[in-house]
Design a protein around this motif. Structure first.
Motif, PDB file in Angstrom:
ATOM      1  N   THR A 180       0.834  -1.201   0.000  1.00 23.69           N
ATOM      2  CA  THR A 180       0.000   0.000   0.000  1.00 23.69           C
ATOM      3  C   THR A 180       0.868   1.250   0.000  1.00 23.69           C
ATOM      4  O   THR A 180       0.605   2.199  -0.752  1.00 23.69           O
ATOM      5  CB  THR A 180      -0.937   0.010   1.223  1.00 23.69           C
ATOM      6  N   TYR A 181       1.887   1.279   0.824  1.00 23.34           N
ATOM      7  CA  TYR A 181       2.803   2.425   0.824  1.00 23.34           C
ATOM      8  C   TYR A 181       3.461   2.594  -0.541  1.00 23.34           C
ATOM      9  O   TYR A 181       3.567   3.711  -1.074  1.00 23.34           O
ATOM     10  CB  TYR A 181       3.880   2.246   1.894  1.00 23.34           C
ATOM     11  N   LEU A 182       3.904   1.472  -1.132  1.00 24.39           N
ATOM     12  CA  LEU A 182       4.601   1.534  -2.414  1.00 24.39           C
ATOM     13  C   LEU A 182       3.683   2.037  -3.522  1.00 24.39           C
ATOM     14  O   LEU A 182       4.019   2.996  -4.234  1.00 24.39           O
ATOM     15  CB  LEU A 182       5.141   0.144  -2.771  1.00 24.39           C
ATOM     16  N   PHE A 183       2.506   1.405  -3.669  1.00 21.37           N
ATOM     17  CA  PHE A 183       1.630   1.788  -4.772  1.00 21.37           C
ATOM     18  C   PHE A 183       0.974   3.145  -4.529  1.00 21.37           C
ATOM     19  O   PHE A 183       0.660   3.863  -5.482  1.00 21.37           O
ATOM     20  CB  PHE A 183       0.580   0.708  -5.011  1.00 21.37           C
ATOM     21  N   GLY A 184       0.760   3.505  -3.267  1.00 22.59           N
ATOM     22  CA  GLY A 184       0.266   4.842  -2.984  1.00 22.59           C
ATOM     23  C   GLY A 184       1.239   5.899  -3.461  1.00 22.59           C
ATOM     24  O   GLY A 184       0.844   6.937  -4.010  1.00 22.59           O
ATOM     25  N   PHE A 185       2.542   5.630  -3.275  1.00 22.02           N
ATOM     26  CA  PHE A 185       3.586   6.558  -3.736  1.00 22.02           C
ATOM     27  C   PHE A 185       3.695   6.549  -5.256  1.00 22.02           C
ATOM     28  O   PHE A 185       3.718   7.605  -5.902  1.00 22.02           O
ATOM     29  CB  PHE A 185       4.922   6.174  -3.104  1.00 22.02           C
ATOM     30  N   LEU A 186       3.751   5.349  -5.849  1.00 21.16           N
ATOM     31  CA  LEU A 186       3.930   5.249  -7.298  1.00 21.16           C
ATOM     32  C   LEU A 186       2.753   5.854  -8.056  1.00 21.16           C
ATOM     33  O   LEU A 186       2.924   6.435  -9.135  1.00 21.16           O
ATOM     34  CB  LEU A 186       4.113   3.786  -7.695  1.00 21.16           C
ATOM     35  N   ARG A 187       1.559   5.745  -7.493  1.00 16.17           N
ATOM     36  CA  ARG A 187       0.386   6.334  -8.142  1.00 16.17           C
ATOM     37  C   ARG A 187       0.543   7.850  -8.277  1.00 16.17           C
ATOM     38  O   ARG A 187       0.073   8.453  -9.247  1.00 16.17           O
ATOM     39  CB  ARG A 187      -0.863   5.989  -7.339  1.00 16.17           C
ATOM     40  N   ARG A 188       1.192   8.460  -7.291  1.00 16.93           N
ATOM     41  CA  ARG A 188       1.365   9.923  -7.309  1.00 16.93           C
ATOM     42  C   ARG A 188       2.457  10.375  -8.267  1.00 16.93           C
ATOM     43  O   ARG A 188       2.384  11.478  -8.812  1.00 16.93           O
ATOM     44  CB  ARG A 188       1.682  10.431  -5.892  1.00 16.93           C
ATOM     45  N   VAL A 189       3.487   9.537  -8.460  1.00 17.40           N
ATOM     46  CA  VAL A 189       4.676  10.037  -9.164  1.00 17.40           C
ATOM     47  C   VAL A 189       4.852   9.477 -10.577  1.00 17.40           C
ATOM     48  O   VAL A 189       5.537  10.101 -11.396  1.00 17.40           O
ATOM     49  CB  VAL A 189       5.945   9.754  -8.339  1.00 17.40           C
ATOM     50  N   LEU A 190       4.262   8.329 -10.882  1.00 16.35           N
ATOM     51  CA  LEU A 190       4.513   7.703 -12.184  1.00 16.35           C
ATOM     52  C   LEU A 190       3.458   8.077 -13.218  1.00 16.35           C
ATOM     53  O   LEU A 190       2.275   8.216 -12.885  1.00 16.35           O
ATOM     54  CB  LEU A 190       4.525   6.178 -12.045  1.00 16.35           C
ATOM     55  N   PRO A 191       3.840   8.192 -14.484  1.00 16.91           N
ATOM     56  CA  PRO A 191       2.844   8.297 -15.561  1.00 16.91           C
ATOM     57  C   PRO A 191       1.988   7.029 -15.591  1.00 16.91           C
ATOM     58  O   PRO A 191       2.435   5.951 -15.189  1.00 16.91           O
ATOM     59  CB  PRO A 191       3.697   8.403 -16.828  1.00 16.91           C
ATOM     60  N   SER A 192       0.772   7.157 -16.071  1.00 20.34           N
ATOM     61  CA  SER A 192      -0.160   6.026 -16.067  1.00 20.34           C
ATOM     62  C   SER A 192       0.396   4.813 -16.801  1.00 20.34           C
ATOM     63  O   SER A 192       0.230   3.669 -16.358  1.00 20.34           O
ATOM     64  CB  SER A 192      -1.499   6.444 -16.688  1.00 20.34           C
ATOM     65  N   ARG A 193       1.064   5.038 -17.933  1.00 22.07           N
ATOM     66  CA  ARG A 193       1.581   3.902 -18.704  1.00 22.07           C
ATOM     67  C   ARG A 193       2.638   3.140 -17.914  1.00 22.07           C
ATOM     68  O   ARG A 193       2.674   1.909 -17.925  1.00 22.07           O
ATOM     69  CB  ARG A 193       2.157   4.390 -20.032  1.00 22.07           C
ATOM     70  N   TRP A 194       3.510   3.849 -17.211  1.00 19.99           N
ATOM     71  CA  TRP A 194       4.531   3.188 -16.412  1.00 19.99           C
ATOM     72  C   TRP A 194       3.900   2.412 -15.259  1.00 19.99           C
ATOM     73  O   TRP A 194       4.295   1.293 -14.967  1.00 19.99           O
ATOM     74  CB  TRP A 194       5.512   4.219 -15.857  1.00 19.99           C
ATOM     75  N   LEU A 195       2.936   3.024 -14.610  1.00 17.62           N
ATOM     76  CA  LEU A 195       2.250   2.345 -13.519  1.00 17.62           C
ATOM     77  C   LEU A 195       1.516   1.121 -14.025  1.00 17.62           C
ATOM     78  O   LEU A 195       1.517   0.066 -13.382  1.00 17.62           O
ATOM     79  CB  LEU A 195       1.291   3.309 -12.814  1.00 17.62           C
ATOM     80  N   ASP A 196       0.862   1.227 -15.186  1.00 16.81           N
ATOM     81  CA  ASP A 196       0.165   0.080 -15.768  1.00 16.81           C
ATOM     82  C   ASP A 196       1.118  -1.096 -15.973  1.00 16.81           C
ATOM     83  O   ASP A 196       0.766  -2.253 -15.709  1.00 16.81           O
ATOM     84  CB  ASP A 196      -0.466   0.466 -17.112  1.00 16.81           C
ATOM     85  N   ASN A 197       2.321  -0.808 -16.481  1.00 16.34           N
ATOM     86  CA  ASN A 197       3.279  -1.882 -16.734  1.00 16.34           C
ATOM     87  C   ASN A 197       3.656  -2.585 -15.439  1.00 16.34           C
ATOM     88  O   ASN A 197       3.821  -3.815 -15.417  1.00 16.34           O
ATOM     89  CB  ASN A 197       4.525  -1.319 -17.419  1.00 16.34           C
ATOM     90  N   LEU A 198       3.799  -1.839 -14.356  1.00 12.12           N
ATOM     91  CA  LEU A 198       4.104  -2.449 -13.074  1.00 12.12           C
ATOM     92  C   LEU A 198       2.926  -3.283 -12.557  1.00 12.12           C
ATOM     93  O   LEU A 198       3.120  -4.402 -12.064  1.00 12.12           O
ATOM     94  CB  LEU A 198       4.452  -1.375 -12.050  1.00 12.12           C
ATOM     95  N   LEU A 199       1.735  -2.749 -12.695  1.00 10.29           N
ATOM     96  CA  LEU A 199       0.553  -3.433 -12.175  1.00 10.29           C
ATOM     97  C   LEU A 199       0.256  -4.709 -12.957  1.00 10.29           C
ATOM     98  O   LEU A 199      -0.227  -5.694 -12.394  1.00 10.29           O
ATOM     99  CB  LEU A 199      -0.644  -2.488 -12.202  1.00 10.29           C
ATOM    100  N   LYS A 200       0.548  -4.712 -14.253  1.00  7.74           N
ATOM    101  CA  LYS A 200       0.336  -5.924 -15.049  1.00  7.74           C
ATOM    102  C   LYS A 200       1.223  -7.068 -14.544  1.00  7.74           C
ATOM    103  O   LYS A 200       0.825  -8.228 -14.551  1.00  7.74           O
ATOM    104  CB  LYS A 200       0.620  -5.647 -16.521  1.00  7.74           C
ATOM    105  N   LYS A 201       2.420  -6.712 -14.089  1.00 11.73           N
ATOM    106  CA  LYS A 201       3.333  -7.727 -13.571  1.00 11.73           C
ATOM    107  C   LYS A 201       2.927  -8.200 -12.181  1.00 11.73           C
ATOM    108  O   LYS A 201       3.274  -9.288 -11.756  1.00 11.73           O
ATOM    109  CB  LYS A 201       4.754  -7.166 -13.535  1.00 11.73           C
ATOM    110  N   SER A 202       2.196  -7.358 -11.468  1.00 10.71           N
ATOM    111  CA  SER A 202       1.798  -7.681 -10.091  1.00 10.71           C
ATOM    112  C   SER A 202       0.532  -8.511 -10.036  1.00 10.71           C
ATOM    113  O   SER A 202       0.171  -9.027  -8.974  1.00 10.71           O
ATOM    114  CB  SER A 202       1.567  -6.377  -9.295  1.00 10.71           C
ATOM    115  N   ALA A 203      -0.199  -8.615 -11.131  1.00 11.26           N
ATOM    116  CA  ALA A 203      -1.495  -9.308 -11.110  1.00 11.26           C
ATOM    117  C   ALA A 203      -1.327 -10.790 -10.863  1.00 11.26           C
ATOM    118  O   ALA A 203      -0.306 -11.375 -11.181  1.00 11.26           O
ATOM    119  CB  ALA A 203      -2.225  -9.057 -12.422  1.00 11.26           C
TER     120      ALA A 203
END
Length: 275
Positions: free
Chosen positions: A252-275
């Protein structure tokens, strides 16, 4: 004066642990469960417990009435916790399954919260605590129904906090990541109830989903015990000015931070790997 607390979803997991821990700490805890057999089990364990089904407005109203009878009309803290996850790709999800997800995870919470607010306003104080999720901050594949319900809860709670800002009622969100509970077992049952795995283009992924949900041990190394949620709940109870949000677990701490700082496409790539 003993602080009175109503906790929903106490048959297992977070609600069960918090109800017992706060009861041992001397609070007047009223636990609630959907099924009568769980109510009786918790009563035998020494808890005050009422039946409250988040899918039934009648049950919600009756459960709250029984709670207020126990607490002599006062309620200092409402901990909305009862929820489940409906797995499956959105394209495979029957509309009724999505409707059921929102009925339990949002609409029932709204009905109970609306009924509690006048009680807290009359007594001149109160705290409403919503148990959300890291999946109310970021989305992951095959969790669309749950994602949607928790994203909706986040917006609902932020709005409620603004609307109650001129009152003595405080509103807070707890946002856990993976927590040990019956969540996976319940999610597996909902998947098997609503998703036609064999007819889906996602059937290979679904097989992995079933294997993950069927494991008795946590599949995520960051999984914490239910006591991790007790800590922020206790902090909210103790604080005169509780925070709007409390993060629990490293994801939660990690994704809460990444949501604020990363472009959506970069965040999407991370989330696809986390699924």
């Amino acid at each position: 004066m003993t602080i009175s607390i109503l906790i929903t979803g106490c048959s297992s997991g977070i609600g069960y642990h918090c109800a017992h821990a706060l009861h041992r700490a001397g609070y007047q805890v009223v636990a609630s469960c959907r099924r009568r057999e769980d109510v009786e089990r918790l009563k035998q364990e020494g808890l005050q417990c009422v039946q409250l089904d988040m899918d039934s407005e009648t049950s919600i109203e009756q459960g709250l009435a029984e709670t207020l009878a126990i607490t002599e009309g006062r309620l200092d803290v409402l901990f909305n916790n009862a929820a489940y996850g409906q797995p499956g790709a959105l394209e495979d999800l029957p509309t009724d399954a999505l409707r059921q997800q929102f009925s339990t995870n949002l609409f029932g919470w709204h009905h109970l919260t609306r009924a509690v607010i006048p009680v807290m306003l009359r007594q001149g104080s109160g705290k409403i605590v919503q148990n959300s999720s890291v999946l109310g901050l970021v989305a992951m594949k095959y969790r669309g129904a749950y994602n949607a319900s928790k994203f909706a809860l986040e917006g609902y709670t932020d709005t409620l906090r603004l609307e109650l800002d001129d009152t003595p009622v405080h509103v807070s969100l707890i946002e856990p990541g993976p927590i040990e509970s019956q969540f996976r077992a319940n999610a597996k049952a909902k998947f098997e109830q609503h998703i036609d795995m064999t007819a889906s283009r996602h059937h290979r992924t679904y097989q992995q989903t079933l294997e993950r949900l069927g494991k008795s041990s946590p599949s995520n190394r960051f999984t914490l015990g239910a006591e991790a949620v007790l800590k922020p709940l206790q902090a909210i109870i103790d604080s005169d000015t509780p925070k709007a949000r409390y993060f629990v677990t490293q994801p939660t701490y990690l994704f809460g931070f990444l949501r604020r700082v990363l472009p959506s496409r970069w965040l999407d790539n991370l989330l696809k790997k986390s699924a």
